[in-house]
Design a protein around this motif. Structure first.
Motif, short mmCIF file in Angstrom:
data_model
loop_
_atom_site.label_atom_id
_atom_site.label_comp_id
_atom_site.label_asym_id
_atom_site.label_seq_id
_atom_site.Cartn_x
_atom_site.Cartn_y
_atom_site.Cartn_z
N PHE A 20 3.30 12.16 -11.60
CA PHE A 20 2.00 11.71 -12.11
C PHE A 20 1.24 11.10 -10.94
N ASP A 21 0.00 11.50 -10.73
CA ASP A 21 -0.95 10.99 -9.74
C ASP A 21 -1.57 12.12 -8.92
N ASP A 22 -0.73 13.04 -8.42
CA ASP A 22 -1.14 14.09 -7.49
C ASP A 22 -1.66 13.49 -6.18
N THR A 23 -0.81 12.70 -5.55
CA THR A 23 -1.09 12.17 -4.23
C THR A 23 -0.68 13.20 -3.18
N GLN A 24 -0.92 12.90 -1.91
CA GLN A 24 -0.59 13.83 -0.84
C GLN A 24 0.90 14.18 -0.81
N ILE A 25 1.75 13.22 -1.15
CA ILE A 25 3.19 13.47 -1.07
C ILE A 25 3.63 14.54 -2.07
N ALA A 26 2.87 14.70 -3.16
CA ALA A 26 3.22 15.73 -4.14
C ALA A 26 3.08 17.12 -3.54
N ILE A 41 0.85 -1.19 0.00
CA ILE A 41 0.00 0.00 0.00
C ILE A 41 0.89 1.24 0.00
N ASN A 42 0.69 2.12 -0.99
CA ASN A 42 1.48 3.35 -1.06
C ASN A 42 0.54 4.56 -1.14
N ALA A 43 1.08 5.73 -1.46
CA ALA A 43 0.27 6.95 -1.50
C ALA A 43 -0.82 6.86 -2.56
N TYR A 44 -0.49 6.25 -3.70
CA TYR A 44 -1.48 6.03 -4.77
C TYR A 44 -2.63 5.16 -4.24
N SER A 45 -2.27 4.09 -3.55
CA SER A 45 -3.27 3.16 -3.03
C SER A 45 -4.21 3.83 -2.04
N THR A 46 -3.65 4.65 -1.14
CA THR A 46 -4.49 5.25 -0.10
C THR A 46 -5.51 6.22 -0.68
N GLU A 47 -5.16 6.90 -1.77
CA GLU A 47 -6.14 7.78 -2.42
C GLU A 47 -7.29 6.96 -2.99
N LEU A 48 -6.98 5.84 -3.63
CA LEU A 48 -8.03 4.97 -4.15
C LEU A 48 -8.90 4.44 -3.03
N SER A 77 9.27 19.20 -0.72
CA SER A 77 9.83 20.54 -0.95
C SER A 77 10.88 20.47 -2.05
N PRO A 78 10.72 21.24 -3.14
CA PRO A 78 9.55 22.08 -3.43
C PRO A 78 8.35 21.21 -3.80
N PRO A 79 7.13 21.75 -3.66
CA PRO A 79 5.94 20.98 -4.04
C PRO A 79 6.04 20.54 -5.50
N LEU A 80 5.57 19.32 -5.75
CA LEU A 80 5.79 18.67 -7.04
C LEU A 80 4.75 19.08 -8.09
N THR A 81 5.23 19.56 -9.23
CA THR A 81 4.35 19.69 -10.40
C THR A 81 4.00 18.27 -10.86
N THR A 82 2.74 18.00 -11.09
CA THR A 82 2.34 16.63 -11.39
C THR A 82 1.06 16.60 -12.21
N VAL A 83 0.78 15.45 -12.78
CA VAL A 83 -0.47 15.23 -13.51
C VAL A 83 -1.46 14.58 -12.54
N ARG A 84 -2.56 15.26 -12.32
CA ARG A 84 -3.56 14.74 -11.38
C ARG A 84 -4.40 13.65 -12.01
#
Length: 343
Positions: free
Chosen positions: A277-283, A75-82, A287-294
């Motif tokens: 890619f994902d836009d999980t909480q860790i993004a 279980i990772n950050a991706y999993s917890t969002e799901l 630091s710095p906050p991650l540019t990502t694909v939600r």
């Protein structure tokens, strides 16, 4: 899913074994008054016939309907969002959500029978590689299946939920090109994974549209894990002509790339731009906050659960594959390329 074969009954097994239905029932219930040889024969035929005990009808039990959500490994950050999306929808619909990890050694028939015997109304598999044997076993056990971000689709009519991965890969790379980057690497997931292939194709399409070639050493594939970012980030950053930007196939791997950059004294985004890619909480926390694909992960979980319940109820569904829209979220990990780094 394919048309479900006729379910084996106690009478079917009893006829094959040449014993009474009562004897088969005793074996199922663990009674001791059955000869060892007869017990062994009956147990063998129960497995051979993929026998599944009938689930209690709705209303016969005070328990809550349950749907099992199965992940491949951890279980990772991706999993917890799901999971959050699945649980929220389960509460809304009065359905329990049971989370489990895939057992690699489990035989398809016994695995599917256990799900049915536990009263699971459906199975939601996340980023799983499925075999035809597993699909057949689920069909025989009358356990509907929905897959989220499938690694493979061995049958065209397997019901699945995902996101617009190609559009996400395209948007991420176009963002970096718009900032002046031309040396852009890609670090993704398993080469055969459908979601990884779509993100890779989006990345390549954006570069080709700008006439930018991709050296073979600029693309690497792992397992969507932090360690992949450390390893492959180091590999591309140690090249004689390293990239000025890296598009990474998931947030967790992107954090590994960020650490690999820091270990080499590189500043983000001044020396290296990174898109995840994902836009999980860790993004948002890094630091710095991650540019990502939600990816709308919570919404994907909700759609998967609602679809699974419709299949379990025998209701028609609108499509066997649903893709929810991705969105580029720009934060602090990307910036315009400097003249000194273009050279």
């Amino acid at each position: 899913m394919p048309a479900s074969p006729r379910r084996a009954t106690l009478a079917t097994v009893a006829a094959s074994a040449g014993v009474s239905v009562a004897t088969v029932s005793k074996v199922l219930n663990g009674r001791s008054d059955v000869a060892p040889a007869t017990r062994s024969l009956v147990e063998s035929l129960l497995r051979q016939h993929d026998y599944v005990a009938p689930s209690p009808r709705r209303g016969e039990s005070a328990g809550t309907d349950t749907v099992e959500v199965q992940f491949d490994s951890y279980i990772n950050a991706y999993s917890t969002e799901l999971i959050q999306g699945l649980v929220n929808t389960g509460v809304e619909l009065g359905v329990g959500v049971v989370v489990s990890l895939k057992r690699e050694a489990a035989r398809p028939g016994s695995w599917a029978r256990e799900l049915a015997a536990a009263g699971r109304r459906a199975l939601i598999a996340v980023t799983s590689e499925l075999t035809s044997g597993q699909l057949t076993a689920l069909a025989r056990a009358r356990v509907p299946l929905v897959v989220i971000d499938p690694l493979n689709l061995p049958r065209a009519r397997v019901t699945s939920v995902g996101s617009t991965n190609f559009a996400g890969g395209l948007a991420a790379t176009q963002h970096l090109l718009g900032l002046g980057h031309r040396r852009i690497a890609y670090i993704g997931g398993p080469p055969s994974a459908a979601c990884n292939q779509a993100r890779l194709h989006g990345y390549r399409a954006a570069l080709e549209a700008e006439g930018v070639s991709v050296p073979p050493c600029y693309t690497h594939f792992g397992h969507f894990r932090y360690q992949d970012g450390l390893e492959y980030g180091a590999a591309v950053l140690d090249l004689p002509e390293p990239p000025t930007a890296i598009f990474v196939g998931c947030d967790e791997t992107a954090l590994g790339v960020m650490e690999a950059a820091r270990a080499r004294g590189l500043r983000i985004p001044e020396d290296l731009s990174i898109v995840g890619f994902d836009d999980t909480q860790i993004a948002r926390m890094v630091s710095p906050p991650l540019t990502t694909v939600r990816q709308p992960l919570r919404e994907m979980g909700s759609v998967a659960l609602r679809t699974a319940l419709r299949l379990a109820a025998g209701e028609p569904i609108d499509s066997h594959h649903v893709e929810l829209a991705t969105e580029l979220i720009v934060r602090g990990s990307t910036a315009e390329v400097t003249c000194s780094r273009q050279v």
